[in-house]
Scaffold this motif. Structure first.
Motif, short mmCIF file in Angstrom:
data_model
loop_
_atom_site.label_atom_id
_atom_site.label_comp_id
_atom_site.label_asym_id
_atom_site.label_seq_id
_atom_site.Cartn_x
_atom_site.Cartn_y
_atom_site.Cartn_z
N SER A 48 0.55 -1.16 -0.05
CA SER A 48 -0.45 -0.08 -0.12
C SER A 48 1.03 1.30 -0.18
N ARG A 49 0.58 2.24 -0.89
CA ARG A 49 0.73 4.08 -0.18
C ARG A 49 1.64 3.76 1.37
N LEU A 50 0.35 3.38 1.90
CA LEU A 50 0.82 4.19 3.34
C LEU A 50 2.00 2.67 3.93
N THR A 51 2.54 1.86 3.32
CA THR A 51 3.58 0.95 4.31
C THR A 51 4.88 1.70 3.13
N VAL A 52 4.40 1.73 1.84
CA VAL A 52 5.82 2.71 0.67
C VAL A 52 6.13 4.09 2.32
N ARG A 53 5.26 4.84 2.03
CA ARG A 53 5.76 6.17 3.07
C ARG A 53 6.12 5.64 4.30
N ARG A 54 5.97 4.49 4.85
CA ARG A 54 6.67 4.25 5.98
C ARG A 54 8.08 3.71 5.48
N ALA A 55 7.79 2.85 4.50
CA ALA A 55 9.53 2.69 4.19
C ALA A 55 10.39 4.04 4.03
N LEU A 56 10.04 5.12 3.15
CA LEU A 56 10.65 5.94 2.86
C LEU A 56 10.90 6.93 3.98
N GLU A 57 9.84 7.04 4.63
CA GLU A 57 10.52 7.66 6.46
C GLU A 57 11.36 7.02 7.25
N VAL A 58 11.57 5.85 7.00
CA VAL A 58 12.76 5.58 8.24
C VAL A 58 13.97 5.48 7.01
N LEU A 59 13.50 5.74 6.04
CA LEU A 59 15.61 5.71 5.77
C LEU A 59 15.46 7.61 5.39
N ARG A 60 14.73 8.12 5.52
CA ARG A 60 15.13 9.74 6.01
C ARG A 60 15.76 10.18 6.95
N GLU A 61 14.90 9.41 8.01
CA GLU A 61 15.18 9.43 9.70
C GLU A 61 16.45 8.41 9.63
#
Length: 161
Positions: A48-61
Motif C-alpha cells: 500500500s501507499r501507506l506502507t511505502v511511505r513508512r519505508a521512505l520515512e525510515v530511510l529519511r530518518e
C-alpha cells in the motif's frame, strides 16, 4: 504482509527499506538519483501507499534518502547533484531549444502556438505552458501578451548551451 527474517517476521515497510538499501549498496541506485515514485514502489513491492511511505520515512530518518516536496525522493546526501529523468515539460523545452539552435526558429521569429505545441507533443496545456515558461526563464524566448512567444537574440541565450 510480513516476511520472515533471521529473528522472526519482518514488516513489509522494512523489507522495502532494506531492498532500497541493497540497491544502493549494489550501485543500482547512486547518490542524487531519484527513487521510483510511491505508485511505482507500490506496484513493485505489492504494498500500500501507506506502507511505502513508512519505508521512505525510515530511510529519511536514517539519512539515506531525502525528499523534495512535489518532486520525489532521492538517494542522499542532499548536496549530491540530482539524477532523474526529465519531466515532460523539460523534454518539450529541450526539443524547442534544439529547433532554435538548428535555426528552425530564427531571432524574433514566433514559436508554434500553444495549441500547436499541445498537438505536436500530445501534452496538456499546463505542460506546454511550463515548457515555454522555462524557455523564457532561461532566456531563449520572450513573450508578447496576446501576440505570441518569440526567439530571443543570441546574446540572451544561456551561455552553457
Amino acid at each position: 504482509m510480513t516476511k520472515r527474517g533471521p529473528r522472526g517476521p519482518v514488516p513489509i515497510y522494512q523489507v522495502i527499506a532494506n531492498a532500497i538499501k541493497d540497491d544502493i549498496a549494489a550501485g543500482k541506485l547512486k547518490a542524487g538519483q531519484a527513487l521510483p515514485t510511491e505508485g511505482e514502489m507500490c506496484e513493485i513491492h505489492g504494498a500500500s501507499r501507506l506502507t511505502v511511505r513508512r519505508a521512505l520515512e525510515v530511510l529519511r530518518e536514517e539519512e539515506i534518502i531525502y525528499t523534495v516536496r512535489a518532486e520525489g525522493s532521492y538517494v542522499g546526501p542532499r548536496d549530491a547533484p540530482q539524477i532523474r529523468e526529465p519531466w515532460e515539460f523539460e523534454k518539450i523545452a529541450a526539443c524547442l531549444v534544439e529547433g532554435i539552435k538548428r535555426g528552425e526558429y530564427g531571432q524574433d521569429q514566433v514559436l508554434p502556438s500553444q495549441s500547436e505545441l499541445i498537438e505536436q507533443h500530445g501534452a496538456a496545456k499546463k505542460t506546454v505552458s511550463a515548457a515555454v515558461a522555462l524557455l523564457r526563464e532561461q532566456g531563449w524566448v520572450y513573450t508578447v501578451p496576446a501576440i505570441g512567444t518569440f526567439v530571443a537574440s543570441r546574446d540572451k541565450w544561456p551561455t552553457e548551451s
